[in-house]
Design a protein around this motif. Structure first.
Motif, PDB file in Angstrom:
ATOM      1  N   MET A 156      16.045  16.495  18.818  1.00 23.91           N
ATOM      2  CA  MET A 156      16.429  15.247  19.448  1.00 23.91           C
ATOM      3  C   MET A 156      16.187  15.362  20.944  1.00 23.91           C
ATOM      4  N   ALA A 157      15.650  14.310  21.544  1.00 23.14           N
ATOM      5  CA  ALA A 157      15.407  14.267  22.985  1.00 23.14           C
ATOM      6  C   ALA A 157      16.665  13.790  23.714  1.00 23.14           C
ATOM      7  N   TYR A 158      16.747  14.167  24.991  1.00 23.37           N
ATOM      8  CA  TYR A 158      17.882  13.787  25.835  1.00 23.37           C
ATOM      9  C   TYR A 158      17.383  13.245  27.169  1.00 23.37           C
ATOM     10  N   VAL A 159      18.102  12.250  27.672  1.00 25.84           N
ATOM     11  CA  VAL A 159      17.793  11.661  28.965  1.00 25.84           C
ATOM     12  C   VAL A 159      18.847  12.129  29.968  1.00 25.84           C
ATOM     13  N   LEU A 160      18.365  12.513  31.140  1.00 24.59           N
ATOM     14  CA  LEU A 160      19.234  12.833  32.270  1.00 24.59           C
ATOM     15  C   LEU A 160      19.027  11.749  33.312  1.00 24.59           C
ATOM     16  N   GLN A 161      20.114  11.123  33.704  1.00 27.94           N
ATOM     17  CA  GLN A 161      20.079  10.078  34.737  1.00 27.94           C
ATOM     18  C   GLN A 161      20.781  10.633  35.974  1.00 27.94           C
ATOM     19  N   VAL A 162      20.088  10.641  37.110  1.00 26.19           N
ATOM     20  CA  VAL A 162      20.646  11.177  38.352  1.00 26.19           C
ATOM     21  C   VAL A 162      20.400  10.179  39.474  1.00 26.19           C
ATOM     22  N   ASP A 163      21.408   9.960  40.323  1.00 31.61           N
ATOM     23  CA  ASP A 163      21.202   9.185  41.543  1.00 31.61           C
ATOM     24  C   ASP A 163      22.130   9.683  42.632  1.00 31.61           C
ATOM     25  N   PHE A 164      21.717   9.422  43.877  1.00 34.06           N
ATOM     26  CA  PHE A 164      22.491   9.867  45.034  1.00 34.06           C
ATOM     27  C   PHE A 164      22.020   9.102  46.265  1.00 34.06           C
ATOM     28  N   LYS A 165      22.838   9.142  47.302  1.00 31.68           N
ATOM     29  CA  LYS A 165      22.519   8.485  48.565  1.00 31.68           C
ATOM     30  C   LYS A 165      21.506   9.318  49.344  1.00 31.68           C
ATOM     31  N   MET A 166      20.556   8.622  49.998  1.00 33.47           N
ATOM     32  CA  MET A 166      19.569   9.284  50.847  1.00 33.47           C
ATOM     33  C   MET A 166      19.089   8.277  51.884  1.00 33.47           C
ATOM     34  N   ASN A 167      18.901   8.720  53.095  1.00 35.76           N
ATOM     35  CA  ASN A 167      18.468   7.829  54.165  1.00 35.76           C
ATOM     36  C   ASN A 167      16.962   7.595  54.207  1.00 35.76           C
ATOM     37  N   GLY A 168      16.232   8.204  53.322  1.00 38.22           N
ATOM     38  CA  GLY A 168      14.784   8.029  53.285  1.00 38.22           C
ATOM     39  C   GLY A 168      14.118   9.383  53.362  1.00 38.22           C
ATOM     40  N   PRO A 169      12.824   9.379  53.303  1.00 36.23           N
ATOM     41  CA  PRO A 169      11.912   8.246  53.273  1.00 36.23           C
ATOM     42  C   PRO A 169      11.868   7.589  51.895  1.00 36.23           C
ATOM     43  N   PHE A 170      11.240   6.410  51.857  1.00 37.68           N
ATOM     44  CA  PHE A 170      11.084   5.652  50.616  1.00 37.68           C
ATOM     45  C   PHE A 170       9.607   5.263  50.445  1.00 37.68           C
ATOM     46  N   GLY A 171       9.280   4.778  49.256  1.00 42.54           N
ATOM     47  CA  GLY A 171       7.932   4.272  48.991  1.00 42.54           C
ATOM     48  C   GLY A 171       6.858   5.322  49.167  1.00 42.54           C
ATOM     49  N   ASP A 172       5.765   4.921  49.812  1.00 42.12           N
ATOM     50  CA  ASP A 172       4.628   5.822  49.998  1.00 42.12           C
ATOM     51  C   ASP A 172       4.989   7.061  50.808  1.00 42.12           C
ATOM     52  N   MET A 195      20.010  -0.034  49.445  1.00 39.56           N
ATOM     53  CA  MET A 195      21.282   0.655  49.199  1.00 39.56           C
ATOM     54  C   MET A 195      21.227   2.130  49.614  1.00 39.56           C
ATOM     55  N   LYS A 196      20.038   2.558  50.079  1.00 40.09           N
ATOM     56  CA  LYS A 196      19.821   3.964  50.458  1.00 40.09           C
ATOM     57  C   LYS A 196      20.186   4.911  49.309  1.00 40.09           C
ATOM     58  N   GLU A 197      19.639   4.593  48.131  1.00 38.25           N
ATOM     59  CA  GLU A 197      19.859   5.405  46.933  1.00 38.25           C
ATOM     60  C   GLU A 197      18.524   5.801  46.326  1.00 38.25           C
ATOM     61  N   VAL A 198      18.473   7.003  45.807  1.00 40.89           N
ATOM     62  CA  VAL A 198      17.298   7.489  45.087  1.00 40.89           C
ATOM     63  C   VAL A 198      17.773   8.255  43.861  1.00 40.89           C
ATOM     64  N   GLY A 199      16.844   8.557  42.997  1.00 47.38           N
ATOM     65  CA  GLY A 199      17.202   9.336  41.825  1.00 47.38           C
ATOM     66  C   GLY A 199      16.064   9.397  40.834  1.00 47.38           C
ATOM     67  N   GLY A 200      16.441   9.594  39.584  1.00 39.90           N
ATOM     68  CA  GLY A 200      15.430   9.688  38.560  1.00 39.90           C
ATOM     69  C   GLY A 200      16.014   9.617  37.168  1.00 39.90           C
ATOM     70  N   ILE A 201      15.135   9.279  36.247  1.00 41.21           N
ATOM     71  CA  ILE A 201      15.423   9.286  34.823  1.00 41.21           C
ATOM     72  C   ILE A 201      14.479  10.322  34.228  1.00 41.21           C
ATOM     73  N   TYR A 202      15.048  11.344  33.607  1.00 37.10           N
ATOM     74  CA  TYR A 202      14.265  12.448  33.062  1.00 37.10           C
ATOM     75  C   TYR A 202      14.397  12.474  31.547  1.00 37.10           C
ATOM     76  N   MET A 203      13.340  12.860  30.872  1.00 38.36           N
ATOM     77  CA  MET A 203      13.393  13.102  29.427  1.00 38.36           C
ATOM     78  C   MET A 203      13.253  14.607  29.199  1.00 38.36           C
ATOM     79  N   PHE A 204      14.191  15.163  28.419  1.00 36.80           N
ATOM     80  CA  PHE A 204      14.180  16.590  28.101  1.00 36.80           C
ATOM     81  C   PHE A 204      14.088  16.794  26.591  1.00 36.80           C
ATOM     82  N   GLU A 205      13.556  17.935  26.208  1.00 38.62           N
ATOM     83  CA  GLU A 205      13.413  18.284  24.803  1.00 38.62           C
ATOM     84  C   GLU A 205      14.762  18.549  24.138  1.00 38.62           C
ATOM     85  N   THR A 206      15.706  19.118  24.886  1.00 37.46           N
ATOM     86  CA  THR A 206      17.021  19.466  24.323  1.00 37.46           C
ATOM     87  C   THR A 206      18.121  19.185  25.347  1.00 37.46           C
ATOM     88  N   ARG A 207      19.339  19.089  24.875  1.00 39.56           N
ATOM     89  CA  ARG A 207      20.490  18.927  25.773  1.00 39.56           C
ATOM     90  C   ARG A 207      20.632  20.154  26.675  1.00 39.56           C
TER      91      ARG A 207
END
Length: 102
Positions: free
Chosen positions: A1-17, A47-59
């Motif tokens: 079974m695959a698992y998703v990790l959702q992470v977010d946190f405050k950051m002042n930048g940089p953003f985009g390119d 909102m000065k927030e960044v993060g990611g959605i990751y897919m993992f093979e296992t918990r």
């Protein structure tokens, strides 16, 4: 079974390119982490927030990565890290065309 990790946190930048340019080496290194299938990078400059959605093979690999990543972020001075791990319902995700396969 695959698992998703959702992470977010405050950051002042940089953003985009600028963020893409600054973090390309980090992004490449994530591909080498045990159990990582993919990552979607997220950002909200207003909102000065960044993060990611990751897919993992296992918990276990998701938990291991979260521990390492939390230490890295803390080393960068990040203090409020929001993280959750979810099991993926692959049958429903396939119906909605979710990228559950590597």
């Amino acid at each position: 079974m695959a698992y998703v990790l959702q992470v977010d946190f405050k950051m002042n930048g940089p953003f985009g390119d600028e963020m893409a340019e600054a973090l390309t080496d980090l992004a490449k290194s994530i591909n080498e982490e045990d159990g990582v299938m993919w990552k979607i990078w997220t950002e909200n400059p207003e909102m000065k927030e960044v993060g990611g959605i990751y897919m993992f093979e296992t918990r276990e690999t998701a938990e291991k990565y979260l521990g390492m990543h939390s230490k890295r972020l803390t080393g960068f001075g990040v203090t409020d890290i929001n993280a959750k791990i979810f099991a993926v319902n692959s049958k429903l995700t396939e119906v909605t065309k979710g990228p559950i396969n590597n």
